[in-house]
Design a protein around this motif. Structure first.
Motif, PDB file in Angstrom:
ATOM      1  N   THR A  27       0.850  -1.186   0.000  1.00 32.69           N
ATOM      2  CA  THR A  27       0.000   0.000   0.000  1.00 32.69           C
ATOM      3  C   THR A  27       0.887   1.238   0.000  1.00 32.69           C
ATOM      4  OG1 THR A  27      -1.792  -1.123   1.161  1.00 32.69           O
ATOM      5  CG2 THR A  27      -1.794   1.287   1.213  1.00 32.69           C
ATOM      6  N   VAL A  28       0.636   2.122  -0.941  1.00 32.44           N
ATOM      7  CA  VAL A  28       1.397   3.366  -1.056  1.00 32.44           C
ATOM      8  C   VAL A  28       0.416   4.527  -1.056  1.00 32.44           C
ATOM      9  CG1 VAL A  28       3.269   2.275  -2.334  1.00 32.44           C
ATOM     10  CG2 VAL A  28       1.369   3.313  -3.586  1.00 32.44           C
ATOM     11  N   THR A  29       0.951   5.704  -0.812  1.00 27.71           N
ATOM     12  CA  THR A  29       0.132   6.914  -0.850  1.00 27.71           C
ATOM     13  C   THR A  29       0.531   7.754  -2.056  1.00 27.71           C
ATOM     14  OG1 THR A  29      -0.115   6.947   1.547  1.00 27.71           O
ATOM     15  CG2 THR A  29      -0.537   9.014   0.380  1.00 27.71           C
ATOM     16  N   VAL A  30      -0.425   7.998  -2.909  1.00 29.80           N
ATOM     17  CA  VAL A  30      -0.195   8.835  -4.086  1.00 29.80           C
ATOM     18  C   VAL A  30      -0.322  10.301  -3.670  1.00 29.80           C
ATOM     19  CG1 VAL A  30      -1.002   9.429  -6.398  1.00 29.80           C
ATOM     20  CG2 VAL A  30      -1.103   7.045  -5.608  1.00 29.80           C
ATOM     21  N   ARG A  31       0.703  11.076  -3.973  1.00 32.94           N
ATOM     22  CA  ARG A  31       0.691  12.492  -3.617  1.00 32.94           C
ATOM     23  C   ARG A  31       0.699  13.341  -4.883  1.00 32.94           C
ATOM     24  NH1 ARG A  31       1.928  13.351   1.739  1.00 32.94           N
ATOM     25  NH2 ARG A  31       2.870  11.607   2.852  1.00 32.94           N
ATOM     26  N   THR A  32      -0.015  14.431  -4.833  1.00 34.29           N
ATOM     27  CA  THR A  32       0.066  15.428  -5.890  1.00 34.29           C
ATOM     28  C   THR A  32       0.588  16.716  -5.269  1.00 34.29           C
ATOM     29  OG1 THR A  32      -2.237  16.098  -5.526  1.00 34.29           O
ATOM     30  CG2 THR A  32      -1.820  14.432  -7.218  1.00 34.29           C
ATOM     31  N   PRO A  33       1.300  17.536  -6.046  1.00 36.41           N
ATOM     32  CA  PRO A  33       1.851  18.768  -5.470  1.00 36.41           C
ATOM     33  C   PRO A  33       0.752  19.698  -4.958  1.00 36.41           C
ATOM     34  CG  PRO A  33       2.825  18.295  -7.622  1.00 36.41           C
ATOM     35  CD  PRO A  33       1.668  17.369  -7.465  1.00 36.41           C
ATOM     36  N   ILE A  34       1.102  20.457  -3.925  1.00 38.21           N
ATOM     37  CA  ILE A  34       0.254  21.570  -3.491  1.00 38.21           C
ATOM     38  C   ILE A  34       0.680  22.773  -4.315  1.00 38.21           C
ATOM     39  CG2 ILE A  34      -0.457  23.010  -1.550  1.00 38.21           C
ATOM     40  CD1 ILE A  34       0.527  20.695   0.282  1.00 38.21           C
ATOM     41  N   ARG A  35      -0.203  23.248  -5.155  1.00 34.36           N
ATOM     42  CA  ARG A  35       0.164  24.292  -6.112  1.00 34.36           C
ATOM     43  C   ARG A  35      -0.178  25.680  -5.561  1.00 34.36           C
ATOM     44  NH1 ARG A  35       1.451  22.513 -11.215  1.00 34.36           N
ATOM     45  NH2 ARG A  35       1.191  20.259 -11.539  1.00 34.36           N
ATOM     46  N   VAL A  36       0.756  26.588  -5.765  1.00 30.77           N
ATOM     47  CA  VAL A  36       0.579  27.999  -5.394  1.00 30.77           C
ATOM     48  C   VAL A  36       0.597  28.812  -6.690  1.00 30.77           C
ATOM     49  CG1 VAL A  36       1.578  29.921  -4.097  1.00 30.77           C
ATOM     50  CG2 VAL A  36       1.788  27.590  -3.203  1.00 30.77           C
ATOM     51  N   PRO A  37      -0.409  29.638  -6.950  1.00 35.20           N
ATOM     52  CA  PRO A  37      -1.503  30.002  -6.047  1.00 35.20           C
ATOM     53  C   PRO A  37      -2.821  29.278  -6.289  1.00 35.20           C
ATOM     54  CG  PRO A  37      -1.390  31.570  -7.830  1.00 35.20           C
ATOM     55  CD  PRO A  37      -0.312  30.559  -8.095  1.00 35.20           C
ATOM     56  N   SER A  38      -2.847  28.229  -7.125  1.00 34.57           N
ATOM     57  CA  SER A  38      -4.140  27.627  -7.469  1.00 34.57           C
ATOM     58  C   SER A  38      -4.750  26.838  -6.317  1.00 34.57           C
ATOM     59  CB  SER A  38      -3.998  26.744  -8.711  1.00 34.57           C
ATOM     60  OG  SER A  38      -3.037  25.735  -8.497  1.00 34.57           O
ATOM     61  N   ASP A  39      -3.934  26.104  -5.546  1.00 34.60           N
ATOM     62  CA  ASP A  39      -4.456  25.353  -4.400  1.00 34.60           C
ATOM     63  C   ASP A  39      -4.409  26.163  -3.106  1.00 34.60           C
ATOM     64  OD1 ASP A  39      -4.876  23.107  -5.996  1.00 34.60           O
ATOM     65  OD2 ASP A  39      -2.871  22.316  -5.605  1.00 34.60           O
ATOM     66  N   GLN A  40      -3.321  26.898  -2.915  1.00 33.36           N
ATOM     67  CA  GLN A  40      -3.153  27.770  -1.754  1.00 33.36           C
ATOM     68  C   GLN A  40      -2.685  29.135  -2.251  1.00 33.36           C
ATOM     69  OE1 GLN A  40      -3.722  27.288   1.579  1.00 33.36           O
ATOM     70  NE2 GLN A  40      -4.617  25.281   1.125  1.00 33.36           N
ATOM     71  N   PRO A  41      -3.162  30.230  -1.648  1.00 31.98           N
ATOM     72  CA  PRO A  41      -2.858  31.558  -2.200  1.00 31.98           C
ATOM     73  C   PRO A  41      -1.418  32.003  -1.977  1.00 31.98           C
ATOM     74  CG  PRO A  41      -4.143  31.760  -0.181  1.00 31.98           C
ATOM     75  CD  PRO A  41      -4.120  30.308  -0.532  1.00 31.98           C
ATOM     76  N   THR A  42      -0.754  31.488  -0.940  1.00 39.63           N
ATOM     77  CA  THR A  42       0.603  31.914  -0.629  1.00 39.63           C
ATOM     78  C   THR A  42       1.481  30.690  -0.408  1.00 39.63           C
ATOM     79  OG1 THR A  42       0.300  31.992   1.776  1.00 39.63           O
ATOM     80  CG2 THR A  42      -0.285  33.982   0.513  1.00 39.63           C
ATOM     81  N   ILE A  43       2.790  30.907  -0.492  1.00 40.29           N
ATOM     82  CA  ILE A  43       3.732  29.823  -0.236  1.00 40.29           C
ATOM     83  C   ILE A  43       3.619  29.376   1.216  1.00 40.29           C
ATOM     84  CG2 ILE A  43       6.157  29.138  -0.281  1.00 40.29           C
ATOM     85  CD1 ILE A  43       6.563  31.330  -2.435  1.00 40.29           C
ATOM     86  N   VAL A  56       5.543  21.502  -2.482  1.00 45.18           N
ATOM     87  CA  VAL A  56       4.852  22.767  -2.752  1.00 45.18           C
ATOM     88  C   VAL A  56       5.410  23.287  -4.057  1.00 45.18           C
ATOM     89  CG1 VAL A  56       4.474  25.128  -1.969  1.00 45.18           C
ATOM     90  CG2 VAL A  56       4.459  23.247  -0.314  1.00 45.18           C
ATOM     91  N   LEU A  57       4.558  23.381  -5.076  1.00 40.34           N
ATOM     92  CA  LEU A  57       4.979  23.772  -6.426  1.00 40.34           C
ATOM     93  C   LEU A  57       4.453  25.169  -6.722  1.00 40.34           C
ATOM     94  CD1 LEU A  57       6.425  22.855  -9.016  1.00 40.34           C
ATOM     95  CD2 LEU A  57       4.237  21.910  -9.791  1.00 40.34           C
ATOM     96  N   VAL A  58       5.375  26.105  -6.958  1.00 40.32           N
ATOM     97  CA  VAL A  58       5.021  27.523  -7.033  1.00 40.32           C
ATOM     98  C   VAL A  58       5.081  28.005  -8.472  1.00 40.32           C
ATOM     99  CG1 VAL A  58       5.572  29.820  -6.175  1.00 40.32           C
ATOM    100  CG2 VAL A  58       5.949  27.823  -4.708  1.00 40.32           C
ATOM    101  N   ALA A  59       3.996  28.589  -8.934  1.00 39.57           N
ATOM    102  CA  ALA A  59       3.923  29.129 -10.294  1.00 39.57           C
ATOM    103  C   ALA A  59       4.730  30.421 -10.401  1.00 39.57           C
ATOM    104  CB  ALA A  59       2.461  29.394 -10.657  1.00 39.57           C
ATOM    105  N   PRO A  60       5.089  30.822 -11.619  1.00 37.69           N
ATOM    106  CA  PRO A  60       5.816  32.081 -11.793  1.00 37.69           C
ATOM    107  C   PRO A  60       5.064  33.262 -11.191  1.00 37.69           C
ATOM    108  CG  PRO A  60       5.898  30.795 -13.803  1.00 37.69           C
ATOM    109  CD  PRO A  60       4.937  30.089 -12.893  1.00 37.69           C
ATOM    110  N   GLY A  61       5.828  34.218 -10.671  1.00 32.16           N
ATOM    111  CA  GLY A  61       5.240  35.407 -10.082  1.00 32.16           C
ATOM    112  C   GLY A  61       6.139  35.945  -8.991  1.00 32.16           C
TER     113      GLY A  61
END
Length: 211
Positions: A27-43, A56-61
């Motif tokens: 049994t493994v846990t599949v993880r997806t990145p927490i995207r900034v700012p689409s999932d969370q507004p700040t780092i 934590v994957l941060v978009a340009p800006g």
């Protein structure tokens, strides 16, 4: 591809028809990145909700923040590199803070860190401060235009971080400090074994001449 726990099962059969029994499973846990700012507004808000092993994957800006890893074993990385992904400390504090026993699985990668001011401890680490029990991995960043009394770019107070493939430039320890200051680019104090590998360290200013 959905996040969450998933069980992978397999069963082997040999050339004579013998079938593995019982079957093997994990049994493994599949993880997806927490995207900034689409999932969370700040780092920082993304760091706050992250758990062990998250990215934590941060978009340009440009992000006006002073971020604190808070001891979490996570990767905070830019999506498109330091040229287009900036964390601006606003001269309020160190841009990035590692003071909670972070290890090498706490990773900061791919940002420009600018306009930080060292206020932690004896005013150390304008761009990044690394505490005595902390040993994060700091890679592929541009650390520029930060100020502190010790370590304008990076202040290490006894920790053992990996500092690799960064450009550390235009930082200083010239203003607002009484007595001796050290390390316009990087200051290392106390016990520890910092690894400083393949960085470009240039044009940092300190009254005593050490960069």
């Amino acid at each position: 591809s959905a996040p969450g726990p998933v069980t992978i099962k397999s069963r082997a059969v040999d050339n004579t028809g013998n079938v593995q029994n019982p079957l093997a499973e994990i049994t493994v846990t599949v993880r997806t990145p927490i995207r900034v700012p689409s999932d969370q507004p700040t780092i920082q808000s993304a760091i706050n909700v992250a758990t062990f092993g998250d990215t934590v994957l941060v978009a340009p800006g440009t992000y006006p923040e002073n971020i604190n890893f808070g001891g979490k074993a996570i990767t905070v990385t830019s999506e498109s590199g330091p040229q287009v992904t900036i964390i601006d400390g606003g001269n309020a504090d160190s841009v990035v803070i590692f003071l909670s026993g972070e290890g090498r699985d706490s990773v900061l990668n791919g940002f420009t860190l600018q306009n930080g001011r060292g206020v932690q401890g004896p005013n150390q680490g304008g761009g990044i401060i690394v505490g005595a029990r902390s040993s994060p991995a700091i890679t592929n960043n541009v650390i520029r235009n930060n100020r502190a009394c010790d370590g304008g770019g990076i202040g290490i107070t006894g920790g053992s971080p990996l500092i690799q493939r960064n450009t550390i430039t235009g930082n200083d320890t010239r203003t607002g400090c009484g007595g001796e200051t050290t390390g316009g680019g990087i200051s290392i104090r106390g016990a520890g074994s910092a690894e400083i590998i393949d960085n470009v360290i240039s044009d940092n200013m300190n009254p005593t001449g050490d960069g």
